[in-house]
Design an enzyme around this catalytic site. Structure first.
Site, PDB file in Angstrom:
ATOM      1  CB  SER A  21      -0.957  -0.008   1.196  1.00 14.93           C
ATOM      2  OG  SER A  21      -0.257  -0.212   2.406  1.00 14.93           O
ATOM      3  CB  ALA A 148      -0.769   3.340   2.598  1.00 21.91           C
ATOM      4  CE  LYS A 199       5.310   3.181  13.016  1.00 24.47           C
ATOM      5  NZ  LYS A 199       4.223   2.595  12.206  1.00 24.47           N
ATOM      6  CG  ASP A 252       5.007   6.637  12.516  1.00 21.33           C
ATOM      7  OD1 ASP A 252       3.838   6.368  12.206  1.00 21.33           O
ATOM      8  OD2 ASP A 252       5.990   6.031  12.049  1.00 21.33           O
ATOM      9  CB  SER A 262      -2.451   1.385  12.873  1.00 18.85           C
ATOM     10  OG  SER A 262      -1.409   0.604  13.422  1.00 18.85           O
ATOM     11  CG  ASN A 264       2.132  -2.839  13.805  1.00 20.39           C
ATOM     12  OD1 ASN A 264       2.729  -3.899  13.943  1.00 20.39           O
ATOM     13  ND2 ASN A 264       2.443  -1.977  12.843  1.00 20.39           N
ATOM     14  CD  GLU A 289       8.046  -4.976   9.054  1.00 19.54           C
ATOM     15  OE1 GLU A 289       8.687  -5.638   9.905  1.00 19.54           O
ATOM     16  OE2 GLU A 289       8.301  -5.031   7.834  1.00 19.54           O
TER      17      GLU A 289
END
Length: 366
Positions: A21, A148, A199, A252, A262, A264, A289
């Site tokens: 993305s 994105a 983060k 961020d 998000s 995560n 990630e």
């Protein structure tokens, strides 16, 4: 007031490695700015769709890409004339893709990572992988509050290009800066890149907290103490603490810990609802990630002697079967130390506690 024009003065050849993305959004922005853009990806069906329909149906299905973006599975055709190469590959595959592309990379090219992750072997950031694999001098990283899907919707957004090389910083600002996407510069590549990677850990924790029904005070405390941990760890790695006041730090962190967009955060939310880590990741269908990062960071923190109770608590929840509710207890049971360590050092608070304990046990006779 007249709009500032940051578009490329002359067409620039840009290569984007990665069909996800963020890579797709950046490819289209560069094309909107007048650059000639070629995008590499493994998936032949996705290449065909981008070239024929000008959309990435897997990652940004409702985003109308600039039709000038050309997709390909061939490194040579994508990289042949590229002046700027944006590398948007998940951290686990990052080195392999760079190695595969290396035959068509040239020292005068600008290489910029957009990946917010850490390679397990050697605890290397992606820009360090680029340095190892290429030895090039024009290397940078992009990080910031950059969901994105919002960039694709042309929502007002800002990012950071970090590099010790002025040419890299300037060229990326010229190629990507536009009326809805602002690009700010930093020379603290290590700090910016660590901010982007770290983060993700706390976004998982924030998602859990939201699913568990924790209030706004709790979530605010979680984010603020997360920022303290991030900066503490990064400074131990040689970063500038002031970097964490910027877009790649607190900026961020806020968006990643607050938004259901998000990845995560969504993994954490699913686990807070009672799903296992495997179920949460499978439901996401994309790379989060932070899951890969938390174990690496906790091991490195132990090695360096850096105090990171939130990350350690999350590590136990993710990998040791500890209930998500325990994460909140970890937050409240840790030592009450200094608020901002770069104003009042944590060690000074600890020493004051020791002195007071000594006084209360009769050690002071003054």
């Amino acid at each position: 007031m007249a709009e500032q024009q940051t578009n490329v003065a002359v067409p620039t050849n840009v290569a984007v490695l990665g069909g996800g993305s963020f890579g797709t959004a950046l490819a289209s922005i560069a094309a909107d700015n007048g650059a000639r853009v070629r995008q590499w990806m493994r998936d032949e069906a996705l290449v065909k769709q981008i070239n024929q329909e000008h959309r990435n149906g897997r990652y940004l299905p409702h985003y109308a890409m600039n039709p000038a973006v050309e997709a390909s599975t061939d490194f040579q055709s994508v990289l042949a004339d590229a002046e700027l190469v944006l590398i948007a590959i998940p951290s686990k595959a990052f080195r392999n893709v760079v190695q595969a592309a290396k035959a068509w990379l040239r020292p005068e090219q600008i290489l910029v990572s957009t990946t917010k992750g850490i390679e397990q072997k050697g605890f290397l950031l992606m820009s360090q992988v680029l340095e190892q694999e290429t030895g090039f001098s024009h290397i940078g990283v992009i990080a910031g509050p950059n969901l994105a899907s919002e960039i694709a919707d042309k929502q007002l957004t800002a990012t950071v290009i970090a590099s010790a090389d002025p040419l890299t910083r300037t060229r990326v600002q010229q190629v990507l800066g536009c009326r809805y996407f602002r690009v700010y510069a930093s020379d603290d590549r290590h700090g910016v890149e660590l901010g982007g990677a770290l983060k993700n850990i706390y976004a998982i924790a924030a998602g859990m907290a939201a699913a568990l029904g924790m209030g706004e005070n709790t979530r605010s405390m979680l984010m603020t103490r997360a920022l303290a941990e991030m900066s503490r760890f990064a400074v131990a790695q040689g970063a500038n603490p002031m970097t964490f006041l910027g877009l790649a730090g607190v900026g961020d962190l806020i968006v990643t810990c607050s938004s259901n967009l998000s990845r995560n955060y969504r993994v954490g939310y699913a686990m807070g609802e009672g799903r296992t880590l495997e179920e949460a990741v499978d439901a996401l269908g994309q790379v989060a990630e932070g899951v890969n990062t938390v174990k690496l960071v906790c091991a490195k923190a132990v090695e360096m002697g850096v105090y990171m109770p939130l990350a350690e608590g999350l590590n136990h929840v993710l990998f040791d079967g500890v209930p998500a509710q325990e994460m909140a207890r970890t937050l409240m049971m840790g030592e009450q130390s200094s608020d901002v360590e770069f104003i009042l050092p944590r060690e000074a608070v600890q020493q004051a506690h020791r002195d007071q304990t000594h006084n209360n046990t009769g050690g002071w006779h003054g």
